[in-house]
Design an enzyme around this catalytic site. Structure first.
Site, PDB file in Angstrom:
ATOM      1  N   THR A 254      -2.010   1.775  -1.452  1.00  9.83           N
ATOM      2  CA  THR A 254      -1.199   1.866  -2.671  1.00  9.83           C
ATOM      3  C   THR A 254      -0.915   0.444  -3.127  1.00  9.83           C
ATOM      4  O   THR A 254      -1.014  -0.481  -2.339  1.00  9.83           O
ATOM      5  CB  THR A 254       0.155   2.554  -2.341  1.00  9.83           C
ATOM      6  OG1 THR A 254      -0.073   3.868  -1.863  1.00  9.83           O
ATOM      7  CG2 THR A 254       1.094   2.621  -3.538  1.00  9.83           C
ATOM      8  N   GLY A 284       1.791  12.284  -3.409  1.00  8.37           N
ATOM      9  CA  GLY A 284       2.558  11.492  -2.448  1.00  8.37           C
ATOM     10  C   GLY A 284       3.838  10.985  -3.077  1.00  8.37           C
ATOM     11  O   GLY A 284       4.377  11.575  -4.025  1.00  8.37           O
ATOM     12  N   ASP A 285       4.338   9.875  -2.552  1.00  6.30           N
ATOM     13  CA  ASP A 285       5.583   9.295  -3.059  1.00  6.30           C
ATOM     14  C   ASP A 285       5.386   8.453  -4.307  1.00  6.30           C
ATOM     15  O   ASP A 285       6.324   8.270  -5.091  1.00  6.30           O
ATOM     16  CB  ASP A 285       6.234   8.420  -1.971  1.00  6.30           C
ATOM     17  CG  ASP A 285       5.310   7.302  -1.484  1.00  6.30           C
ATOM     18  OD1 ASP A 285       4.080   7.518  -1.455  1.00  6.30           O
ATOM     19  OD2 ASP A 285       5.817   6.226  -1.133  1.00  6.30           O
ATOM     20  N   THR A 305       4.767   1.241  -0.108  1.00  5.92           N
ATOM     21  CA  THR A 305       3.420   1.654   0.285  1.00  5.92           C
ATOM     22  C   THR A 305       3.543   2.241   1.696  1.00  5.92           C
ATOM     23  O   THR A 305       4.390   1.806   2.460  1.00  5.92           O
ATOM     24  CB  THR A 305       2.429   0.472   0.321  1.00  5.92           C
ATOM     25  OG1 THR A 305       2.895  -0.508   1.259  1.00  5.92           O
ATOM     26  CG2 THR A 305       2.283  -0.177  -1.040  1.00  5.92           C
ATOM     27  N   GLY A 306       2.719   3.214   2.016  1.00  7.90           N
ATOM     28  CA  GLY A 306       2.783   3.803   3.360  1.00  7.90           C
ATOM     29  C   GLY A 306       2.832   5.318   3.307  1.00  7.90           C
ATOM     30  O   GLY A 306       2.319   5.931   2.353  1.00  7.90           O
ATOM     31  N   GLY A 308       3.600   8.577   2.436  1.00  5.51           N
ATOM     32  CA  GLY A 308       4.298   9.114   1.277  1.00  5.51           C
ATOM     33  C   GLY A 308       5.272  10.232   1.602  1.00  5.51           C
ATOM     34  O   GLY A 308       6.385  10.288   1.076  1.00  5.51           O
TER      35      GLY A 308
END
Ligand code: GLY
Length: 426
Positions: A254, A284-285, A305-306, A308
């Site tokens: 991301t 996702g997030d 980032t990561g 979600g």
């Protein structure tokens, strides 16, 4: 060559697991100092004023910061500056975490998510699950500017983008298609994907002899077989090991960017192709206002980032901005959000080691911080944030837990002899 025991236990987490230490005990040994890291090493801890203008982003935006900073310093809008940064990786077919060349879903289709928030006008836009349009960050901006809505998803979002003049294009590059095919064949045990019976590469079902092999040997076999399949699929030697790792540990690449000008105006945006090989339709997030990105003109901006799913559950970006509103420094605010993720798993490192999260945080006065759950994905690859405030640089994020995450599914270190020529390790 067998797996190196030294490498396998190099993180405290894995060490704790190997010695059978309970999750709570191993959590304590993974925290800095008296528990949670207390030393604030972000620039927010320094006394005095901070620099403005400033742009903070995920490290894959590093190469695009210079132009955006010149634009911002010259009076350009803060959201336009942030969008300039993230458009770079969206356009880059070699960045497989966003836009063109992003890793596809389980059906081999690239589906993108993005959102943006404009501090000065307190507006937001978002798109989720968009196919065939590479600059979804700009589409989220168009939703904000040209509709009375905040979020559009799927086919409707794609049709809106086309109506706004965005070209439809195939986002699946040959390289991403081959990695997806490798993933598909690797996970195919009961269907018709992968070499058939007549193929010299047909993998026989695991025999009794094979299943009696030690776990480490089985894993090593698995990597070698995958690398051989990658070669058969035409993935160049220098990219094969990276492809194997992507198949074994599907990434959640991301990019987030926040920008602040000298007047104190602030904006942010986040864009992604999301979790590799996700179910079709998974959001996702990144497109969730308050999770992947949140900006409040009175306080500051944050993005993620990561993993979600984990970030959505703690409304990470909103939590961080609210923490700063109530007096926390950017670093304290970010670490608090990470602690909420840890709390959601009762500190169970057996689960937390499959999660990763990095937050990018910018306060309205120019104070900033980058914080991450773990030090990085692997030794020598720490999580970093990129910054431009007149000086263009990358800084290592402050980690909550010592050690390195292992993304799902669990897998030990890659054998030394297979690491040669690996892009991933560079
Ligand atoms: N953070 C990106 C995703 O999980 O989709």
């Amino acid at each position: 060559m067998p797996f190196s025991r030294r490498d396998f236990v190099k993180t405290s987490v894995v060490g704790a697991l190997a010695t059978g230490v309970g999750a709570q005990a191993s959590l304590a040994s993974n925290l800095g100092g008296n528990g949670w890291p207390s030393q604030d090493s972000s620039n927010a801890s320094q006394s005095g004023s901070f620099k403005r203008p400033i742009i903070v982003c995920a490290n894959n935006g590093y190469a695009h910061l210079e132009d955006a900073f010149v634009f911002l310093k010259g009076g350009g809008d803060t959201l336009d500056a942030a969008l300039k940064v993230v458009k770079g990786p969206e356009d880059d077919p070699k960045d497989d975490s966003v836009g063109l060349g992003g890793l596809p879903n389980e059906e081999g289709v690239v589906e993108l998510d993005a959102c943006c928030m404009h501090g000065p006008t307190r507006r937001a836009g978002s798109v989720g699950g968009v196919r065939n349009i590479k600059n979804v960050s700009l589409v989220s901006n168009a939703v904000m500017q040209h509709t009375g809505h905040v979020m559009l998803v799927g086919e409707g979002a794609e049709r809106f983008a086309v109506a706004m003049g965005f070209p439809r294009e195939n986002l699946l590059t040959e390289h991403s298609r081959k990695i997806w095919l490798l993933w598909k064949e690797f996970h195919s045990t009961d269907d018709w994907w992968g070499p058939g019976l007549a193929d010299p590469h047909w993998p026989p079902p695991a025999s009794k002899t094979t299943s009696d092999k030690p776990q480490a040997e089985l894993r090593e076999d698995r990597i070698r077989n995958l690398q051989a399949r990658a070669a058969d699929l035409g993935i160049p030697p220098e990219l094969q090991l990276a492809a194997v790792r992507t198949v074994l540990f599907p990434p959640t690449g991301t990019i987030h960017c926040s920008a602040l000008n000298d007047k104190g105006e602030i904006s942010g945006c986040t864009t992604t192709s999301g979790l590799a090989f996700k179910l079709s339709g998974r959001c996702g997030d990144s497109p969730i206002i308050g999770a992947g990105c949140y900006t409040d003109q009175d306080v500051g901006s944050a993005g993620a980032t990561g993993s979600g799913e984990e970030n959505i559950k703690v409304a990470g970006a909103h939590t961080i901005v609210e923490n700063m509103r109530h007096g926390m420094s950017p670093q304290e605010a970010g670490l608090d959000a990470l602690k909420r993720i840890v709390r959601n798993y009762n500190g169970d490192l057996n689960r937390l080691r499959f999660i990763d999260m990095t937050y990018y945080i910018l306060r309205k006065d120019g104070a900033y911080a980058g914080v991450s759950l773990w030090e990085g994905y692997s030794k020598g690859n720490p999580h970093k944030i990129a910054i431009h405030d007149g000086t263009h640089r990358a800084e290592v994020a402050v980690n909550l837990l010592k050690g390195y995450s292992q993304e799902f599914p669990p897998f030990p270190e890659i054998p030394e002899d297979l690491k040669k020529d690996s892009e991933y390790l560079k």
